[in-house]
Design a protein around this motif. Structure first.
Motif, PDB file in Angstrom:
ATOM      1  N   GLY A 119      -4.524   8.676   2.586  1.00 14.85           N
ATOM      2  CA  GLY A 119      -4.188   8.068   1.299  1.00 14.85           C
ATOM      3  C   GLY A 119      -3.033   7.088   1.441  1.00 14.85           C
ATOM      4  O   GLY A 119      -3.052   5.993   0.868  1.00 14.85           O
ATOM      5  N   VAL A 120      -2.016   7.467   2.203  1.00 13.02           N
ATOM      6  CA  VAL A 120      -0.878   6.572   2.461  1.00 13.02           C
ATOM      7  C   VAL A 120      -1.341   5.357   3.274  1.00 13.02           C
ATOM      8  O   VAL A 120      -0.945   4.215   3.003  1.00 13.02           O
ATOM      9  CB  VAL A 120       0.238   7.322   3.208  1.00 13.02           C
ATOM     10  CG1 VAL A 120       1.389   6.380   3.557  1.00 13.02           C
ATOM     11  CG2 VAL A 120       0.746   8.490   2.364  1.00 13.02           C
ATOM     12  N   PHE A 121      -2.206   5.597   4.259  1.00 17.46           N
ATOM     13  CA  PHE A 121      -2.730   4.508   5.085  1.00 17.46           C
ATOM     14  C   PHE A 121      -3.524   3.525   4.233  1.00 17.46           C
ATOM     15  O   PHE A 121      -3.389   2.300   4.379  1.00 17.46           O
ATOM     16  CB  PHE A 121      -3.595   5.096   6.200  1.00 17.46           C
ATOM     17  CG  PHE A 121      -4.029   4.101   7.239  1.00 17.46           C
ATOM     18  CD1 PHE A 121      -3.176   3.753   8.283  1.00 17.46           C
ATOM     19  CD2 PHE A 121      -5.285   3.529   7.191  1.00 17.46           C
ATOM     20  CE1 PHE A 121      -3.574   2.835   9.247  1.00 17.46           C
ATOM     21  CE2 PHE A 121      -5.696   2.614   8.148  1.00 17.46           C
ATOM     22  CZ  PHE A 121      -4.842   2.264   9.175  1.00 17.46           C
ATOM     23  N   SER A 122      -4.360   4.040   3.330  1.00 19.13           N
ATOM     24  CA  SER A 122      -5.154   3.179   2.448  1.00 19.13           C
ATOM     25  C   SER A 122      -4.257   2.378   1.515  1.00 19.13           C
ATOM     26  O   SER A 122      -4.532   1.209   1.221  1.00 19.13           O
ATOM     27  CB  SER A 122      -6.137   4.028   1.629  1.00 19.13           C
ATOM     28  OG  SER A 122      -7.061   4.682   2.464  1.00 19.13           O
ATOM     29  N   TYR A 123      -3.178   3.017   1.039  1.00 20.49           N
ATOM     30  CA  TYR A 123      -2.227   2.302   0.185  1.00 20.49           C
ATOM     31  C   TYR A 123      -1.593   1.141   0.948  1.00 20.49           C
ATOM     32  O   TYR A 123      -1.418   0.044   0.416  1.00 20.49           O
ATOM     33  CB  TYR A 123      -1.138   3.257  -0.311  1.00 20.49           C
ATOM     34  CG  TYR A 123       0.033   2.542  -0.961  1.00 20.49           C
ATOM     35  CD1 TYR A 123      -0.068   2.052  -2.256  1.00 20.49           C
ATOM     36  CD2 TYR A 123       1.217   2.346  -0.250  1.00 20.49           C
ATOM     37  CE1 TYR A 123       1.000   1.368  -2.842  1.00 20.49           C
ATOM     38  CE2 TYR A 123       2.289   1.679  -0.832  1.00 20.49           C
ATOM     39  CZ  TYR A 123       2.176   1.193  -2.120  1.00 20.49           C
ATOM     40  OH  TYR A 123       3.232   0.520  -2.693  1.00 20.49           O
ATOM     41  N   ILE A 136       2.574   7.288  10.769  1.00 17.83           N
ATOM     42  CA  ILE A 136       3.457   6.426  11.561  1.00 17.83           C
ATOM     43  C   ILE A 136       3.065   4.958  11.393  1.00 17.83           C
ATOM     44  O   ILE A 136       3.916   4.080  11.164  1.00 17.83           O
ATOM     45  CB  ILE A 136       3.415   6.835  13.046  1.00 17.83           C
ATOM     46  CG1 ILE A 136       4.080   8.199  13.246  1.00 17.83           C
ATOM     47  CG2 ILE A 136       4.097   5.778  13.922  1.00 17.83           C
ATOM     48  CD1 ILE A 136       3.931   8.750  14.645  1.00 17.83           C
ATOM     49  N   THR A 137       1.765   4.681  11.508  1.00 16.95           N
ATOM     50  CA  THR A 137       1.287   3.306  11.384  1.00 16.95           C
ATOM     51  C   THR A 137       1.552   2.751   9.991  1.00 16.95           C
ATOM     52  O   THR A 137       2.070   1.630   9.835  1.00 16.95           O
ATOM     53  CB  THR A 137      -0.215   3.234  11.690  1.00 16.95           C
ATOM     54  OG1 THR A 137      -0.470   3.815  12.971  1.00 16.95           O
ATOM     55  CG2 THR A 137      -0.693   1.793  11.686  1.00 16.95           C
ATOM     56  N   ALA A 138       1.184   3.539   8.972  1.00 15.49           N
ATOM     57  CA  ALA A 138       1.379   3.080   7.592  1.00 15.49           C
ATOM     58  C   ALA A 138       2.853   2.848   7.296  1.00 15.49           C
ATOM     59  O   ALA A 138       3.229   1.808   6.724  1.00 15.49           O
ATOM     60  CB  ALA A 138       0.792   4.109   6.621  1.00 15.49           C
ATOM     61  N   GLY A 139       3.698   3.792   7.672  1.00 14.13           N
ATOM     62  CA  GLY A 139       5.128   3.651   7.420  1.00 14.13           C
ATOM     63  C   GLY A 139       5.726   2.448   8.137  1.00 14.13           C
ATOM     64  O   GLY A 139       6.546   1.712   7.568  1.00 14.13           O
ATOM     65  N   VAL A 172      -3.078  -4.328  12.578  1.00 12.94           N
ATOM     66  CA  VAL A 172      -3.017  -2.937  12.116  1.00 12.94           C
ATOM     67  C   VAL A 172      -4.034  -2.072  12.859  1.00 12.94           C
ATOM     68  O   VAL A 172      -3.728  -0.945  13.282  1.00 12.94           O
ATOM     69  CB  VAL A 172      -3.258  -2.860  10.589  1.00 12.94           C
ATOM     70  CG1 VAL A 172      -3.441  -1.410  10.144  1.00 12.94           C
ATOM     71  CG2 VAL A 172      -2.105  -3.489   9.832  1.00 12.94           C
ATOM     72  N   ALA A 173      -5.259  -2.595  13.023  1.00 12.63           N
ATOM     73  CA  ALA A 173      -6.297  -1.832  13.727  1.00 12.63           C
ATOM     74  C   ALA A 173      -5.880  -1.538  15.162  1.00 12.63           C
ATOM     75  O   ALA A 173      -6.031  -0.410  15.648  1.00 12.63           O
ATOM     76  CB  ALA A 173      -7.616  -2.605  13.701  1.00 12.63           C
TER      77      ALA A 173
END
Length: 438
Positions: A294-298, A30-33, A10-11
């Motif tokens: 917030g989405v990324f943290s989720y 984009i990354t989170a999705g 992920v990083a």
């Protein structure tokens, strides 16, 4: 896949996406999705809009656009020039007095705007040309203002402190207080270096050739009054129990717009509209990053990456100061490539459990983190303040501005070391005003 290995993937993916040139917020989404879709299926994507807008459902976030309006209103007037002129008249006989005046002006302006680029631009427009005109080297003229501008994210009110408070669910009022003494300490270190560097150059008397009568010094003092009124007004409303931080920000914005209209005669409706337009644009950018983070943290939490990293770091059999040194190195490198808001939103939720488990105070850590972000503001490749100064004086090469800012980076490193030895410099004032954290 093991959560720690997945965290590394992920990083790497996040770095590649952000380096592709997309905005920080878009890159995080984009990354989170992508990872949610790959590992959790379509069901998780249905939650993304709810998480995105739910992250913005926080009353404390209202203070961000208000504090940005404060900085925009003051930056649109001659306020920075008046503040600069007042300090210059009183410090002209001090070795390196013009540099000290600029740093003092940056500190006071930072206390009103909470923005590093705004502080850098407002003071730099007057300070850099004047220092060059009087014979100061370009490294000193550019480096001191670039470094002085970074004070905007440490000295309260600070937008980055608000973001940290929202991300970690800590008291914004206590965070503001935690930044006061370290901010003043950093100003003192900057000024001490400036005086020493001017004295060591052996041409202090040549540089400070102007003199002012007592009448001229006293005549300029009323121009400083509005600045002090804003600072005192905001602090009284916030710590006098009159209002919450968000309501205090609204008071500060109203005071700054009042100064712009009444004292600096900013009656022009297009100019007032420009203040609101630019403030809205910057506020939306920051809030967009907050929601995307917030989405990324989720995503990190949903894939057990956050929990695994925190558990792994906690289980490491190392001295807590070695751990803190590693965290500082990570923050420093992250600050080289990402804006402070993005680093805080991405790193704070992961690091806070580790910090607490190691026995560090979260408010002390907020100050240390912010100073690391200050270093990033005057370090390539992002180095936002370097580009602000280059815009003010295009004939000064970026490498010259960077070379001039390096001694001030060292001052920031010294400040972090002092805070490690004397953490009470950050925690003492909040405990005194608001009581110890239970």
């Amino acid at each position: 896949m093991d959560p720690l290995t997945l965290g590394g993937v992920v990083a790497l993916a996040t770095i590649l996406v952000l380096f592709s040139g997309v905005s920080v917020a878009t890159g995080l989404l984009i990354t989170a999705g992508g990872f949610l879709l790959a590992f959790d299926g379509m069901r998780s994507l249905e939650l993304m809009p709810e998480i995105f807008f739910g992250k913005l459902n926080d009353f404390a976030l209202l203070s961000i656009p208000m504090f940005i309006i404060m900085g925009a209103a003051i930056s649109s007037t001659r306020a920075g020039a008046d503040l600069y002129e007042a300090l210059d008249r009183w410090l002209t006989r001090v070795p390196g007095g013009l540099v000290v005046s600029n740093l003092g002006a940056c500190a006071l302006f930072a206390a009103m705007s909470g923005s590093s680029p705004a502080t850098c631009a407002a003071i730099g427009k007057m300070g850099v040309p004047e220092m060059r005109r009087r014979g100061y080297p370009d490294t000193v003229a550019a480096g001191s203002i670039a470094a002085g501008g970074t004070l905007g994210i440490l000295i309260p009110p600070s937008v980055t402190m608000i973001v940290y408070g929202v991300a970690t669910e800590t008291s914004i009022g206590r965070l503001f207080l935690a930044g006061v003494v370290p901010g003043l300490m950093l100003v003192t270190l900057f000024m001490a270096w400036s005086i020493y560097a001017t004295w060591a150059s052996g041409n202090a008397k040549v540089l400070e050739s102007r003199s002012f009568t007592w009448a001229q010094k006293i005549e300029i003092l009323p121009r400083v009054g509005p600045f002090l009124a804003v600072i005192v007004g905001v602090l009284f409303v916030l710590y006098g129990g009159v209002a919450t931080p968000s309501e205090t920000a609204a008071v500060g914005a109203l005071l700054c717009i009042g100064i712009a209209v009444v004292i600096y005669r900013l009656w022009n409706l297009p100019a007032l509209w420009a203040i609101l337009r630019d403030s809205t644009r910057e506020s939306v950018m920051i809030l967009f990053i907050i929601a995307a983070a917030g989405v990324f943290s989720y995503m990190l939490s949903s894939l057990f990456i956050t929990q695994s990293i925190a558990a792994w770091i906690t289980e490491l059999d190392v001295n807590r100061w070695v751990l803190m040194a590693a965290i500082n190195l990570f923050l420093l490198v992250a600050g080289f490539f990402l804006p402070p808001v993005a680093v805080i939103l991405m790193a704070a939720p992961i690091l806070l459990p580790v910090i607490l488990a190691a026995g560090f105070d979260p408010y002390w850590f907020a100050v240390v983190l912010t100073i690391n972000m200050e270093i990033g503001l005057i370090s390539p490749p992002v180095g936002l303040n370097l580009y602000v100064i280059n815009g003010i004086a295009p004939d000064i090469p970026l490498k010259t501005i960077l070379r001039g800012s390096i001694p001030y980076v060292m001052c920031m490193v010294v400040a972090i070391l002092i805070l490690c030895v004397f953490p009470g410099l950050a925690t003492g004032l909040p405990d005194l005003v608001m009581g110890p954290v239970l």
